[in-house]
Design a protein around this motif. Sequence first.
Motif, PDB file in Angstrom:
ATOM      1  N   CYS A   1       0.831  -1.207   0.000  1.00  0.00           N
ATOM      2  CA  CYS A   1       0.000   0.000   0.000  1.00  0.00           C
ATOM      3  C   CYS A   1       0.864   1.255   0.000  1.00  0.00           C
ATOM      4  O   CYS A   1       1.929   1.290   0.600  1.00  0.00           O
ATOM      5  CB  CYS A   1      -0.902  -0.003   1.253  1.00  0.00           C
ATOM      6  SG  CYS A   1      -1.972   1.430   1.324  1.00  0.00           S
TER       7      CYS A   1
ATOM      8  N   CYS B   1      -0.646   2.695   3.971  1.00  0.00           N
ATOM      9  CA  CYS B   1      -0.502   1.959   5.242  1.00  0.00           C
ATOM     10  C   CYS B   1       0.488   0.812   5.069  1.00  0.00           C
ATOM     11  O   CYS B   1       1.120   0.694   4.015  1.00  0.00           O
ATOM     12  CB  CYS B   1      -1.886   1.448   5.692  1.00  0.00           C
ATOM     13  SG  CYS B   1      -2.464   0.002   4.791  1.00  0.00           S
TER      14      CYS B   1
ATOM     15  N   TYR C   1       0.053  -2.271   4.672  1.00  0.00           N
ATOM     16  CA  TYR C   1      -0.483  -3.471   4.011  1.00  0.00           C
ATOM     17  C   TYR C   1       0.478  -3.987   2.943  1.00  0.00           C
ATOM     18  O   TYR C   1       0.984  -3.231   2.120  1.00  0.00           O
ATOM     19  CB  TYR C   1      -1.843  -3.144   3.357  1.00  0.00           C
ATOM     20  CG  TYR C   1      -2.490  -4.351   2.703  1.00  0.00           C
ATOM     21  CD1 TYR C   1      -2.360  -4.564   1.323  1.00  0.00           C
ATOM     22  CD2 TYR C   1      -3.157  -5.305   3.467  1.00  0.00           C
ATOM     23  CE1 TYR C   1      -2.910  -5.680   0.723  1.00  0.00           C
ATOM     24  CE2 TYR C   1      -3.710  -6.427   2.871  1.00  0.00           C
ATOM     25  CZ  TYR C   1      -3.587  -6.611   1.496  1.00  0.00           C
ATOM     26  OH  TYR C   1      -4.142  -7.724   0.914  1.00  0.00           O
TER      27      TYR C   1
ATOM     28  N   CYS D   1      -5.912  -0.662  -1.840  1.00  0.00           N
ATOM     29  CA  CYS D   1      -5.622  -1.378  -0.599  1.00  0.00           C
ATOM     30  C   CYS D   1      -6.918  -1.844   0.069  1.00  0.00           C
ATOM     31  O   CYS D   1      -7.826  -1.006   0.274  1.00  0.00           O
ATOM     32  CB  CYS D   1      -4.859  -0.443   0.339  1.00  0.00           C
ATOM     33  SG  CYS D   1      -4.630  -1.098   1.991  1.00  0.00           S
TER      34      CYS D   1
ATOM     35  N   GLU E   1      -7.308  -2.589   3.038  1.00  0.00           N
ATOM     36  CA  GLU E   1      -7.386  -2.065   4.421  1.00  0.00           C
ATOM     37  C   GLU E   1      -7.838  -0.610   4.438  1.00  0.00           C
ATOM     38  O   GLU E   1      -8.719  -0.237   5.178  1.00  0.00           O
ATOM     39  CB  GLU E   1      -5.995  -2.131   5.106  1.00  0.00           C
ATOM     40  CG  GLU E   1      -5.370  -3.521   5.111  1.00  0.00           C
ATOM     41  CD  GLU E   1      -5.880  -4.357   6.272  1.00  0.00           C
ATOM     42  OE1 GLU E   1      -6.334  -5.481   5.999  1.00  0.00           O
ATOM     43  OE2 GLU E   1      -5.869  -3.839   7.397  1.00  0.00           O
ATOM     44  N   CYS E   2      -7.187   0.221   3.592  1.00  0.00           N
ATOM     45  CA  CYS E   2      -7.452   1.676   3.750  1.00  0.00           C
ATOM     46  C   CYS E   2      -7.918   2.326   2.452  1.00  0.00           C
ATOM     47  O   CYS E   2      -8.155   3.529   2.395  1.00  0.00           O
ATOM     48  CB  CYS E   2      -6.180   2.384   4.251  1.00  0.00           C
ATOM     49  SG  CYS E   2      -4.932   2.576   2.971  1.00  0.00           S
TER      50      CYS E   2
HETATM   51 ZN    ZN Z   1      -3.539   0.766   2.906  1.00  0.00          ZN
END
Ligand code: ZN
Length: 244
Positions: free
Chosen positions: A124, A127, A129, A151, A153-154
């Motif tokens: 990422c 972040c 990741y 990503c 996650e974010c």
């Molecule tokens: Zn991320």
Amino acid sequence: MMEEAAKLIAHSRFLIAFTGAGISAESGIPTFRDKGGLWEKYRVEEVATPEAFRRNPRLVWEFYKMRMRLMKEAKPNRAHLALAELEKMGLLKAVITQNIDNLHREAGNKNVVELHGNIYRVKCTSCAYRENLLDSGRLEEFLEEEGLPKCPECGSLLRPDVVWFGEPLPQEALQKAFKLAERADVCLVIGTSGQVFPAAYVPYIVKENGGYVIEINPRESGITPIADIFLKGFAGETMEHLLA
Ligand code: ZN
Ligand code: BV8
């Protein structure tokens, strides 16, 4: 020359290999600076720098997805397999590679130091990741995706987990490579033009510490001037002769 090189390898105490794009040429993966190489079609500034990615992430992802498609079909060739054999025999202590094609691992080598990252790993841009698409089994789906990869996650943009020009190499990998080079009494340099730093310091460090450098390349390179033995030839057949 061939016998001398074979003897050096057979009697080595701490043999390492330093490899570049040339070792994968016989697996059908184009090198960078040869005729018809990658940098002829794409200017490196356009596709392998952080600025390029900021400016045109679509073009950069097109370039890396094209290489992912190519590399996932590629098989280790005789040169990769010979290095796996040397590790099994307990002679080869590590492969230090500039390549991102994962072929040394696929050939069976366990101790592989990847200085420029790995084409199957994405990370990422915001972040922490990271994902190895081979391990997660998401490579096909990832390659099919039309838009820019995001990503999970974010939601930020994902990028290839490779080292672009102007970016520092992963510290841990670089330190490990330099320590291995200091300890090596013999270093097999296979298929590199020796033009990209700091990776190309590896054979110089071997020499500085009294080690021997054996180079395999069909033409002279930036390393040839410091090679103790220069085996002019292609990696596959030369490695087979060395192990014969
Ligand atoms: Zn991320
Ligand atoms: C860094 C990405 C500093 C992944 C790659 C301005 C600004 C910043 C840095 C620099 C700068 N100017 C110069 C630099 C240094 C720069 C550099 O070295 N440039 C060179 C070109 C002059 N280095 C960097 O930018 C590095 N980072 O210095 O950061 C810093 C430090 C701290 C904080 C911030 C910044 C990053 C370098 C990594 C760049 N990324 N790849 C990817 O897409 O692959 S490099 C790219 O070249 C590949 O990774 C490749 O592995 C590497 C080296 O190429 P080779 O593997 O040698 O392949 P090549 O095609 O050149 O040669 C093939 C050889 O095989 C030939 O000799 C051929 O004869 C032979 N061959 C062909 N067929 C066969 C064969 N041999 C055997 N058998 C065959 N069948």
